[in-house]
Design an enzyme around this catalytic site. Structure first.
Site, PDB file in Angstrom:
ATOM      1  N   ASP A   1      25.945   2.336  32.399  1.00 28.96           N
ATOM      2  CA  ASP A   1      24.977   1.716  31.721  1.00 28.96           C
ATOM      3  C   ASP A   1      24.154   2.431  31.072  1.00 28.96           C
ATOM      4  OD1 ASP A   1      22.721   2.201  33.582  1.00 28.96           O
ATOM      5  OD2 ASP A   1      24.164   1.507  34.926  1.00 28.96           O
TER       6      ASP A   1
ATOM      7  N   GLY B   1      35.942  10.601  37.964  1.00 30.34           N
ATOM      8  CA  GLY B   1      34.834  11.897  38.758  1.00 30.34           C
ATOM      9  C   GLY B   1      35.660  12.578  39.649  1.00 30.34           C
TER      10      GLY B   1
ATOM     11  N   GLU C   1      32.340   9.032  33.229  1.00 31.03           N
ATOM     12  CA  GLU C   1      32.466   7.595  33.646  1.00 31.03           C
ATOM     13  C   GLU C   1      33.966   7.158  33.503  1.00 31.03           C
ATOM     14  OE1 GLU C   1      30.545   4.578  34.503  1.00 31.03           O
ATOM     15  OE2 GLU C   1      32.610   3.961  34.317  1.00 31.03           O
TER      16      GLU C   1
ATOM     17  N   ASP D   1      26.069   8.156  40.068  1.00 27.09           N
ATOM     18  CA  ASP D   1      25.636   6.976  39.965  1.00 27.09           C
ATOM     19  C   ASP D   1      26.959   5.684  39.991  1.00 27.09           C
ATOM     20  OD1 ASP D   1      24.277   4.575  39.031  1.00 27.09           O
ATOM     21  OD2 ASP D   1      23.517   5.480  37.069  1.00 27.09           O
ATOM     22  N   SER D   2      27.204   5.398  41.173  1.00 29.96           N
ATOM     23  CA  SER D   2      28.521   4.789  41.429  1.00 29.96           C
ATOM     24  C   SER D   2      28.385   3.158  41.618  1.00 29.96           C
ATOM     25  CB  SER D   2      29.282   5.317  42.496  1.00 29.96           C
ATOM     26  OG  SER D   2      28.980   5.338  43.734  1.00 29.96           O
ATOM     27  N   THR D   3      29.331   2.502  41.695  1.00 25.89           N
ATOM     28  CA  THR D   3      29.600   1.355  42.100  1.00 25.89           C
ATOM     29  C   THR D   3      29.759   1.498  43.575  1.00 25.89           C
ATOM     30  OG1 THR D   3      31.905   1.241  41.614  1.00 25.89           O
ATOM     31  CG2 THR D   3      30.461   0.219  40.039  1.00 25.89           C
ATOM     32  N   ASP D   4      30.194   0.151  44.376  1.00 24.39           N
ATOM     33  CA  ASP D   4      30.391   0.322  45.740  1.00 24.39           C
ATOM     34  C   ASP D   4      31.810   1.051  46.240  1.00 24.39           C
ATOM     35  OD1 ASP D   4      28.182  -1.181  46.544  1.00 24.39           O
ATOM     36  OD2 ASP D   4      29.200  -3.083  45.515  1.00 24.39           O
TER      37      ASP D   4
ATOM     38  N   HIS E   1      16.716   3.697  38.235  1.00 26.56           N
ATOM     39  CA  HIS E   1      16.757   4.958  37.360  1.00 26.56           C
ATOM     40  C   HIS E   1      15.445   6.084  37.447  1.00 26.56           C
ATOM     41  CE1 HIS E   1      19.601   2.230  35.062  1.00 26.56           C
ATOM     42  NE2 HIS E   1      20.422   3.208  35.786  1.00 26.56           N
TER      43      HIS E   1
ATOM     44  N   PRO F   1      36.916   0.705  41.815  1.00 32.11           N
ATOM     45  CA  PRO F   1      37.101   1.952  41.083  1.00 32.11           C
ATOM     46  C   PRO F   1      36.381   3.027  41.773  1.00 32.11           C
ATOM     47  CG  PRO F   1      36.370   0.154  39.600  1.00 32.11           C
ATOM     48  CD  PRO F   1      36.380  -0.375  40.759  1.00 32.11           C
TER      49      PRO F   1
END
Lengths: 487, 281
Positions: free
Chosen positions: B86, B138, B106, B155-158, B62, B162
């Protein structure tokens, strides 16, 4: 789920296949890969379960050329799901279904009435069986550069012009989802003594949701060819031929099918038909409700993008449009300065999205039971990005469509006539000896026996300059065309 | 009793953490969500079995996703965060009094609500007056944006599951269109080390490079992510993060545990094999 007489929760063909796999019968028959043991490379792509299911016909698994047990049971279930009396599983693509349908209805010298925007498989059938086409020219939607549906009026006129015609072929729906005046036409054609054949390649999902147009068999068509693999969701090339047997005999159709059908029918394809039918009739309604919601939302959002028109029934003239399949998402893109062919390529090459088709004016995205909201968001997002990034002056499309021309000789005669090769731009006024089309949609721009016009030559040049995938010609570069030497 | 949480870093590499207690297991519309309490990393969140954030190393991630763009352009006023359920990114942004607005988009509300319950360390600033939460995709939020942001943080997942659409070219282009003329885009950029991650990293860089006049990549050390070597992308219309006047940032007087202006400069110096990969695309 609609009320049924048969138990639609069963999958007799798949169950027999699974039982055969579970028995681990030692294969000393074909296919030679022996469940993948013979060639490890296959296992990289196909999981073992796929190769184990790739078996040949045998008594416990029935024979597609003369089904009497598990295939016949699965076909009966399919027939019931589609409101038909009988059905045949097809493993050679809907092309074979369309050809068998036509060859069952007309033979050498017989006339058949059909709209000019048929798939090439229909005209190919006439080359094979010697039938003569009598074309109807459906209302042409200029703004969208596409043929619309057929009206009862069109049909009455055609029957007047060709009173000896034995059958009429209709399309339900067109590639873009437009539905003809089907119910009235079927009644009238039957009244006039014609067989009604329906190319339902793009309507496999119709019987499973009340907000979709009705399927042809339910309206009384005699025979229809349905691409279960297209919008139904079975494996590519698997399809069904559906009969109502008042005017046509199952046994005769079976004999015709066996002229061109593989004797090594794929159990992967047939089992996928069995499983898909069960899925559609038990879960299809719920899934299709989701699909309809997705596509309605996508239409609204695309229509907010300046220059794009995600068209639907209200955009079409009621001379040709009598119903509309909303799951076909056609988008006119000329307002942002591009042809559909160009946007079709941009979407794939730059945005990693493959849509079904790109033509002069439009692109077409197909929505079906496998779509998710997030994937739809990506499609809309990509169209947004294209419209913002690449936008230019709207295209002037006045010259970018064509009218089909008169058929001067039958497709079969044209196919077998002596021909000479000409540069396409020097072939104006000659009679074509070949097909010219782009695929998809596979609808001929020119069919064998038709007059070549300047407009058509210009249209072909446009397709070439936009890198459309031209096919049908012997010359793979599409520079030359074989023309018929006129006596 | 020994209880181990196992995260597959590749088909052939495992990363395991001894677990003291499982705090939550459940499924949202989008993914499987787990919270664990561990001896070494404190409480951590996993989505679809992959570690997203732990109490022990979240500060690294962060710090680097927020302070690098903020130091590059201290004038940033309007920020859009895509993902970041998060709350750690919003928390760091909220430390800048000069920021006027923080919109966070999100897709999975459940991640936000559960983080508020189990990970207050990161999910502590959602109630800041400047923060507006949008629970939607998004991809759609940025398509056709009418208002302009000075900074968009992805700020994403892989790029599977999703987060797939947040690595698409259309998404990056729509972000570009949604940024002011000196706007900056920072995104989670995968890792150069393992082959599958490196492929995604290259694809992502290729798409961003085509879209933005300035596109760079910077690195940080993330002990719980595969290989521990992780990257962010820095794409910009005007400001080059390597030639920014970083002295301004010191005036914010923000205490950080990982970020400092020396690390800022150093993080853009990449190992040769990473430079080579980026130059390939």
């Amino acid at each position: 789920m609609a009320k049924t007489t048969l138990d639609q929760n069963t999958t007799p063909l798949y169950a027999a296949l699974q039982e055969h796999i579970d028995k681990r019968v030692i294969p000393f028959d074909v296919p030679g890969h022996k469940q993948g043991a013979g060639n490890g490379e296959l296992l990289k792509l196909f999981p073992k379960s796929v190769l184990e299911a790739d078996v040949n016909s045998m008594k416990p698994l029935d024979f597609l050329c003369n089904p009497v047990s598990v295939i016949k049971k699965a076909e009966d279930l399919m027939a019931e799901a589609y409101f038909a009396d009988e059905s045949f599983f097809i493993v050679n693509g809907t092309t074979q279904a369309v050809q068998a349908m036509i060859m069952s209805a007309v033979s050498d010298g017989d006339k058949i009435i059909l709209p000019r925007n048929v798939h090439k498989s229909a005209i190919n059938a006439l080359i094979l069986c010697g039938g003569t086409p009598h074309y109807m020219y459906p209302y042409f939607e200029k703004k969208f550069g596409m043929s619309s549906g057929v009206s009862l009026e069109n049909v009455k006129k055609a029957i007047e012009e060709a009173p000896d015609a034995k059958a009429i072929l209709l399309i339900n729906p067109t590639y873009y989802g437009i539905v003809s005046e089907l119910e009235a036409i079927i009644k009238y054609a039957h009244h006039m003594g014609l067989l009604v054949l329906v190319d339902e390649a793009h309507g496999a999902h119709f019987p499973f949701h009340e907000e979709l147009p009705p399927s042809a068999n339910k309206l009384g068509a005699d025979i229809s060819a349905v691409s279960i693999h297209k919008t139904g969701g079975s494996l590519t090339q698997s399809s069904a031929l559906l009969l109502n047997t008042d005017r046509i005999s199952r046994d005769y159709v079976k004999t015709v099918l066996n002229l061109t059908q593989s004797t090594s029918a794929s159990y992967l394809l047939m089992a996928s038909l069995d499983l898909t039918r069960k899925f559609l009739i038990t879960e299809g309604r719920g899934k299709l409700t989701e699909v309809l919601n997705l596509v309605r939302d996508a239409r609204n959002r695309i229509n907010e993008i300046d220059g794009l028109i995600a068209f639907s029934a209200s955009d079409f003239n009621d001379k040709g449009c009598f119903g509309f399949d909303e799951t076909k998402l056609g988008v006119n893109v000329t307002g942002i300065g591009f042809t559909g062919i160009h946007v079709y390529d941009l979407l794939r090459d730059e945005y990693n999205i493959q849509v079904e088709m790109g033509e002069s004016h439009n692109i077409l995205a197909i929505f079906s039971v496998g779509d998710t909201p997030r994937r739809v968001n990506q499609l809309v997002s990509a169209l947004n990005a294209i419209a913002t990034r690449y936008r230019s002056e709207p295209l002037d499309m006045t010259f970018k469509s064509f009218n089909s021309t008169e058929a001067l000789i039958s497709p079969r005669k044209a196919f077998y006539s002596p021909k000479k090769r000409f540069l396409i731009n020097e072939s104006i006024d000659m009679i074509s000896g070949e097909f010219v089309m782009i695929y998809p949609p596979g609808i001929p721009i020119l069919a064998p026996g038709e007059r070549i016009t300047e407009e058509i030559v210009n249209y072909i040049e446009l397709l070439k300059s936009e890198k459309g995938a031209i096919s049908g010609l012997e010359d793979s570069e599409a520079n030359y065309i074989n023309c018929i030497e006129e006596q | 009793m020994e209880l181990w949480f196992n995260n597959k870093h590749t088909e052939n590499v495992n990363f395991s953490i001894a677990v003291e207690e499982q705090l939550y297991h459940g499924k949202s519309e989008y993914q499987i969500i787990d919270f664990f309490k561990s001896y070494e990393f404190g409480i951590f969140l996993a989505l679809d079995g992959d570690i997203m954030v732990t109490e022990k190393d979240e500060f690294i991630y962060h710090d680097m996703i927020v302070h690098v763009p903020m130091a590059t352009n201290p004038e940033i006023r309007n920020v859009l965060v895509i993902g970041g359920g998060d709350g750690g990114t919003v928390r760091e942004l909220s430390r800048y009094e000069t920021i006027e607005k923080i919109d966070m988009v999100e897709i999975d509300e459940k991640v936000v609500r559960l983080s508020q319950k189990f990970l207050p360390l990161t999910a502590s600033k959602f109630d800041d007056d400047r923060v507006n939460l949008y629970f939607e995709d998004g991809v759609s939020f940025v398509a056709g944006l009418k208002e302009l942001y000075d900074l968009i943080i992805v700020d994403s997942t892989d790029p599977y599951g999703p987060g797939e659409g947040l690595f698409s070219k259309a998404f990056y282009e729509n972000c570009y269109n949604g940024l002011s003329e000196d706007g900056i885009l920072v995104n989670q950029h995968e890792s150069p080390y393992y082959e599958d991650d490196a492929k995604e990293m290259k694809k992502s860089h290729q798409k961003i490079k085509k879209t933005f006049p300035i596109s760079k990549v910077y690195q940080f050390h993330m002990p719980t992510y595969p290989s521990g070597h992780w990257l962010f992308g820095f794409a910009s219309k005007k400001y080059d993060p390597e030639f920014a006047d970083l002295e301004e940032w010191s005036k914010f007087n923000i205490d950080t545990k990982y970020y400092n202006t020396r690390i800022h400069k150093a993080s853009f110096a990449l190992p040769t094999y990473v430079e080579d990969m980026l130059n390939e695309v």
